[in-house]
Design a protein around this motif. Structure first.
Motif, PDB file in Angstrom:
ATOM      1  N   LYS A 240       0.837  -1.190   0.000  1.00 35.64           N
ATOM      2  CA  LYS A 240       0.000   0.000   0.000  1.00 35.64           C
ATOM      3  C   LYS A 240       0.876   1.244   0.000  1.00 35.64           C
ATOM      4  CE  LYS A 240      -3.995  -2.164   2.222  1.00 35.64           C
ATOM      5  NZ  LYS A 240      -4.933  -2.134   3.368  1.00 35.64           N
ATOM      6  N   LYS A 241       0.579   2.140  -0.942  1.00 38.13           N
ATOM      7  CA  LYS A 241       1.429   3.294  -1.157  1.00 38.13           C
ATOM      8  C   LYS A 241       1.520   4.179   0.077  1.00 38.13           C
ATOM      9  CE  LYS A 241       2.263   7.026  -4.460  1.00 38.13           C
ATOM     10  NZ  LYS A 241       1.776   7.691  -5.688  1.00 38.13           N
ATOM     11  N   TYR A 242       0.413   4.346   0.783  1.00 34.61           N
ATOM     12  CA  TYR A 242       0.426   5.256   1.925  1.00 34.61           C
ATOM     13  C   TYR A 242       1.361   4.764   3.027  1.00 34.61           C
ATOM     14  CZ  TYR A 242      -2.574   2.295   4.876  1.00 34.61           C
ATOM     15  OH  TYR A 242      -3.084   1.284   5.652  1.00 34.61           O
ATOM     16  N   LYS A 243       1.521   3.432   3.146  1.00 34.80           N
ATOM     17  CA  LYS A 243       2.436   2.899   4.155  1.00 34.80           C
ATOM     18  C   LYS A 243       3.887   3.255   3.823  1.00 34.80           C
ATOM     19  CE  LYS A 243      -0.419  -0.957   5.754  1.00 34.80           C
ATOM     20  NZ  LYS A 243      -0.494  -2.413   5.978  1.00 34.80           N
ATOM     21  N   SER A 244       4.214   3.200   2.533  1.00 33.89           N
ATOM     22  CA  SER A 244       5.564   3.577   2.118  1.00 33.89           C
ATOM     23  C   SER A 244       5.818   5.056   2.376  1.00 33.89           C
ATOM     24  CB  SER A 244       5.762   3.268   0.628  1.00 33.89           C
ATOM     25  OG  SER A 244       5.645   1.882   0.378  1.00 33.89           O
ATOM     26  N   ILE A 245       4.804   5.880   2.118  1.00 31.36           N
ATOM     27  CA  ILE A 245       4.946   7.324   2.337  1.00 31.36           C
ATOM     28  C   ILE A 245       5.109   7.636   3.826  1.00 31.36           C
ATOM     29  CG2 ILE A 245       3.817   9.564   2.102  1.00 31.36           C
ATOM     30  CD1 ILE A 245       4.833   8.373  -0.519  1.00 31.36           C
ATOM     31  N   ILE A 246       4.333   6.944   4.672  1.00 35.22           N
ATOM     32  CA  ILE A 246       4.448   7.145   6.120  1.00 35.22           C
ATOM     33  C   ILE A 246       5.849   6.780   6.603  1.00 35.22           C
ATOM     34  CG2 ILE A 246       3.684   6.281   8.367  1.00 35.22           C
ATOM     35  CD1 ILE A 246       0.858   6.101   7.193  1.00 35.22           C
ATOM     36  N   THR A 247       6.354   5.640   6.143  1.00 28.71           N
ATOM     37  CA  THR A 247       7.713   5.228   6.509  1.00 28.71           C
ATOM     38  C   THR A 247       8.724   6.270   6.070  1.00 28.71           C
ATOM     39  OG1 THR A 247       7.140   2.884   6.348  1.00 28.71           O
ATOM     40  CG2 THR A 247       9.469   3.451   6.188  1.00 28.71           C
ATOM     41  N   MET A 248       8.543   6.790   4.863  1.00 27.50           N
ATOM     42  CA  MET A 248       9.442   7.806   4.334  1.00 27.50           C
ATOM     43  C   MET A 248       9.418   9.065   5.205  1.00 27.50           C
ATOM     44  SD  MET A 248      11.558   8.667   1.978  1.00 27.50           S
ATOM     45  CE  MET A 248      12.378  10.259   2.123  1.00 27.50           C
TER      46      MET A 248
ATOM     47  N   LEU B 224       6.820   6.944  16.886  1.00 26.62           N
ATOM     48  CA  LEU B 224       6.376   6.817  15.496  1.00 26.62           C
ATOM     49  C   LEU B 224       6.965   5.578  14.841  1.00 26.62           C
ATOM     50  CD1 LEU B 224       6.709  10.547  14.298  1.00 26.62           C
ATOM     51  CD2 LEU B 224       4.609   9.312  14.889  1.00 26.62           C
ATOM     52  N   LEU B 225       8.216   5.295  15.137  1.00 29.97           N
ATOM     53  CA  LEU B 225       8.856   4.089  14.584  1.00 29.97           C
ATOM     54  C   LEU B 225       8.142   2.819  15.034  1.00 29.97           C
ATOM     55  CD1 LEU B 225      12.650   4.941  14.977  1.00 29.97           C
ATOM     56  CD2 LEU B 225      11.571   4.192  12.862  1.00 29.97           C
ATOM     57  N   CYS B 226       7.829   2.775  16.306  1.00 34.86           N
ATOM     58  CA  CYS B 226       7.215   1.561  16.869  1.00 34.86           C
ATOM     59  C   CYS B 226       5.846   1.270  16.260  1.00 34.86           C
ATOM     60  CB  CYS B 226       7.095   1.696  18.387  1.00 34.86           C
ATOM     61  SG  CYS B 226       8.672   1.698  19.266  1.00 34.86           S
ATOM     62  N   PHE B 227       5.073   2.303  15.994  1.00 37.86           N
ATOM     63  CA  PHE B 227       3.672   2.081  15.626  1.00 37.86           C
ATOM     64  C   PHE B 227       3.340   2.334  14.157  1.00 37.86           C
ATOM     65  CE2 PHE B 227       3.589   3.034  20.201  1.00 37.86           C
ATOM     66  CZ  PHE B 227       2.895   1.921  20.669  1.00 37.86           C
ATOM     67  N   LEU B 228       4.187   3.048  13.429  1.00 37.46           N
ATOM     68  CA  LEU B 228       3.813   3.414  12.063  1.00 37.46           C
ATOM     69  C   LEU B 228       4.698   2.815  10.969  1.00 37.46           C
ATOM     70  CD1 LEU B 228       2.956   7.228  12.493  1.00 37.46           C
ATOM     71  CD2 LEU B 228       1.395   5.267  12.504  1.00 37.46           C
ATOM     72  N   VAL B 229       5.925   2.438  11.313  1.00 35.48           N
ATOM     73  CA  VAL B 229       6.872   2.000  10.290  1.00 35.48           C
ATOM     74  C   VAL B 229       6.841   0.494  10.111  1.00 35.48           C
ATOM     75  CG1 VAL B 229       9.326   1.830   9.717  1.00 35.48           C
ATOM     76  CG2 VAL B 229       8.398   3.978  10.580  1.00 35.48           C
ATOM     77  N   GLU B 230       6.734   0.054   8.843  1.00 37.73           N
ATOM     78  CA  GLU B 230       6.843  -1.363   8.490  1.00 37.73           C
ATOM     79  C   GLU B 230       8.104  -1.551   7.651  1.00 37.73           C
ATOM     80  OE1 GLU B 230       3.453  -2.967   6.559  1.00 37.73           O
ATOM     81  OE2 GLU B 230       2.053  -2.422   8.171  1.00 37.73           O
ATOM     82  N   GLU B 231       8.946  -2.485   8.049  1.00 35.81           N
ATOM     83  CA  GLU B 231      10.189  -2.724   7.319  1.00 35.81           C
ATOM     84  C   GLU B 231       9.919  -3.590   6.090  1.00 35.81           C
ATOM     85  OE1 GLU B 231      14.619  -4.734   7.932  1.00 35.81           O
ATOM     86  OE2 GLU B 231      13.301  -4.415   9.653  1.00 35.81           O
ATOM     87  N   PRO B 232      10.310  -3.134   4.883  1.00 34.93           N
ATOM     88  CA  PRO B 232      10.086  -3.928   3.672  1.00 34.93           C
ATOM     89  C   PRO B 232      11.119  -5.050   3.541  1.00 34.93           C
ATOM     90  CG  PRO B 232      11.261  -1.930   3.126  1.00 34.93           C
ATOM     91  CD  PRO B 232      10.953  -1.850   4.607  1.00 34.93           C
ATOM     92  N   PRO B 233      10.786  -6.124   2.806  1.00 35.80           N
ATOM     93  CA  PRO B 233      11.786  -7.157   2.531  1.00 35.80           C
ATOM     94  C   PRO B 233      12.920  -6.588   1.692  1.00 35.80           C
ATOM     95  CG  PRO B 233       9.562  -7.937   2.035  1.00 35.80           C
ATOM     96  CD  PRO B 233       9.463  -6.462   2.265  1.00 35.80           C
ATOM     97  N   ARG B 234      14.125  -7.090   1.869  1.00 35.43           N
ATOM     98  CA  ARG B 234      15.266  -6.620   1.089  1.00 35.43           C
ATOM     99  C   ARG B 234      15.080  -6.987  -0.383  1.00 35.43           C
ATOM    100  NH1 ARG B 234      16.874  -8.107   6.072  1.00 35.43           N
ATOM    101  NH2 ARG B 234      18.226  -6.666   7.224  1.00 35.43           N
TER     102      ARG B 234
END
Length: 477
Positions: free
Chosen positions: A30-38, A210-220
């Motif tokens: 989901k694009k919004y998840k990538s934007i939030i992580t960014m 914010l890191l704990c609750f909003l960021v999802e680490e993508p697979p390498r």
């Protein structure tokens, strides 16, 4: 799958003129998840550089508090960067093998705690303050090695360039805000510099949440179309990374430019404050805050403009020349050098012109930050990117901004030779800073030389990724 994957790539895939990555194979995110992580990574990078340069904005107050000379003041930045540099290989190893999100959480927590602790050191324990600044570098190293690799796993092609540009805008913006916040917080508390170190840790706590609750680490390798798992040893990875000629050259270029930027960012405010005092014939405390404010504002504006211009020019130039990235980096650095010389020569007698030349020089020298990150991500395969980033950080700081503040301080003290007038310290510092344009010029030449190898090295990385994807799917079938 054995660790010799990259060595067998040429046997499996012909050396075509151009091979693209396998598109749209990675699972949809989901694009919004990538934007939030960014956004979260950008905020942490902003905080990173605010914390790093807050002391530079109040350096004279720190010197007065601890009763230290220029050499010892330069040591503060040197020990910080040395610890940051020394731990980078360790975090590069961990970043290619374990959870990058957990590493960042631990790193932000550590540097926030040690920053606050440094503000409570008494005047007679300068060595303890130096030690705590070195621990701040440990925390930042755990973040800087892995954050760009997460962005590279979320985005690709021009979108990756854009996102890395946004991420790197935090470097000059955070540095500029560090000067401003540091000097004005200290001023608000009656020139008590210690309060300048008690602001950023509050934001550090917010970033950890914010890191704990909003960021999802993508697979390498997710964005490149082939999710990869680490299967080779660290020594093998280092050996393969050091075989990449483009990596070696852009690292050397970045190192020599960092030598100049590191010394100028650390000593620049004091150099300009001394110049203003000589020109005005006064020692007004307000001038210190004003210089830090102007220097911070120019650093923010020039840095943002430089990163955006460098990225946009490179993206457009790529349509006509695939060697665009290192060429843009090299030319920008070389164009900045005349303006940097003028800053050092005119600072005392032509203040307005000096500020204009500082803006131009910083804009040009900051234009390569996002491009260096982008090049690193596309010439190195996903499972070695954190290692490559850590090697680059180690070399860049060892021979760049870790040593340059101390070296400049040492040379300045030598030229002062115990003089107690007002003119000699400024001339001594100016003479010491004169070596920076020459060093940066060599860095610009290294970037241009990297253009010879950039196409070949990028093609090899793309072929290796395709080879890994092919073999993994074959073994699955």
């Amino acid at each position: 799958m054995t660790e010799e994957v990259s060595d067998i790539t040429p046997m499996l895939i012909p050396n075509n003129e151009e091979l693209s990555l396998i598109p749209k194979i990675a699972p949809k995110r989901k694009k919004y998840k990538s934007i939030i992580t960014m956004i979260v990574l950008f905020l942490i990078n902003l905080l990173n550089f605010m914390d790093r340069f807050a002391i530079a904005g109040v350096l004279e107050l720190v010197q007065d508090y601890f009763h230290v000379n220029d050499k010892e003041a330069g040591l503060l930045q040197t020990v910080f960067v040395c610890s940051y540099m020394a731990l980078a290989p360790l975090f590069g190893y961990l970043g290619d093998r374990f959870s990058r999100k957990i590493m960042i959480i631990l790193g932000v927590s550590l540097w926030s705690m040690t920053t606050v602790a440094g503000s409570f050191v008494p005047p007679n324990l300068f060595w303890l303050f130096v030690l705590l600044r070195s621990l701040v570098g440990v925390g930042e190293a755990s973040y800087s090695c892995v954050a760009p690799t997460i962005i590279a796993d979320l985005f690709t092609s021009d979108m990756r360039t854009t996102m890395l540009a946004i991420f790197n805008i935090a470097v000059p913006l955070g540095g500029g805000l560090g000067y401003i916040v540091g000097s004005y917080v200290a001023k608000a508390f009656h020139d008590d510099w210690r309060w300048a170190l008690r602001v950023t840790p509050v934001f550090g706590v917010i970033c950890v949440i914010l890191l704990c609750f909003l960021v999802e680490e993508p697979p390498r390798g997710d964005a490149d179309g082939a999710q990869m798992q680490k299967r080779s040893s660290w020594f093998f990875d280092v050996k393969q990374v050091l075989k990449i000629k483009t990596f070696i050259l852009i690292t050397l270029g970045f190192t020599w430019v960092s030598f100049a930027l590191g010394s100028l960012s650390w000593w620049g405010p004091i150099f300009l404050q001394k110049a203003h005092r000589l020109a005005d014939g006064t020692d007004d405390p307000k001038d210190k805050s004003n210089v830090a404010l102007y220097f911070g504002m120019i650093t923010c504006g020039a840095g943002i403009l430089g990163v955006v211009l460098g990225s946009e020019i490179a993206k457009r130039y790529r349509k006509y020349n695939r060697r665009a990235d290192p060429i843009v980096c090299g030319i920008a650095v070389l164009l900045a050098m005349p303006f940097l010389f003028c800053v050092l020569l005119l600072a005392k007698d032509h203040q307005i012109l000096t500020w204009i030349f500082i803006f131009i020089a910083e804009t040009l020298m900051c234009s390569n930050w996002a491009l260096i990150s982008d090049m690193l991500m596309y010439i190195v395969i996903p499972t070695r990117r954190a290692t490559a980033s850590s090697i680059q950080i180690f070399i860049m700081h060892l021979f760049g901004d870790a040593s340059s503040p101390y070296i400049i301080g040492q040379i300045s003290d030598y030229f002062q030779n115990g003089a107690d007038d007002k003119l000699t310290p400024w001339i001594a510092l100016r003479n010491a800073l004169m070596i920076t344009p020459f060093v940066a010029t060599v860095g610009g030449a290294a970037f241009l030389f990297a253009a010879v190898f950039i196409i070949r090295d990028r093609r090899r990385a793309e072929q290796t990724i395709e080879c890994m994807y092919f073999i993994e799917n074959e073994s699955t079938d």
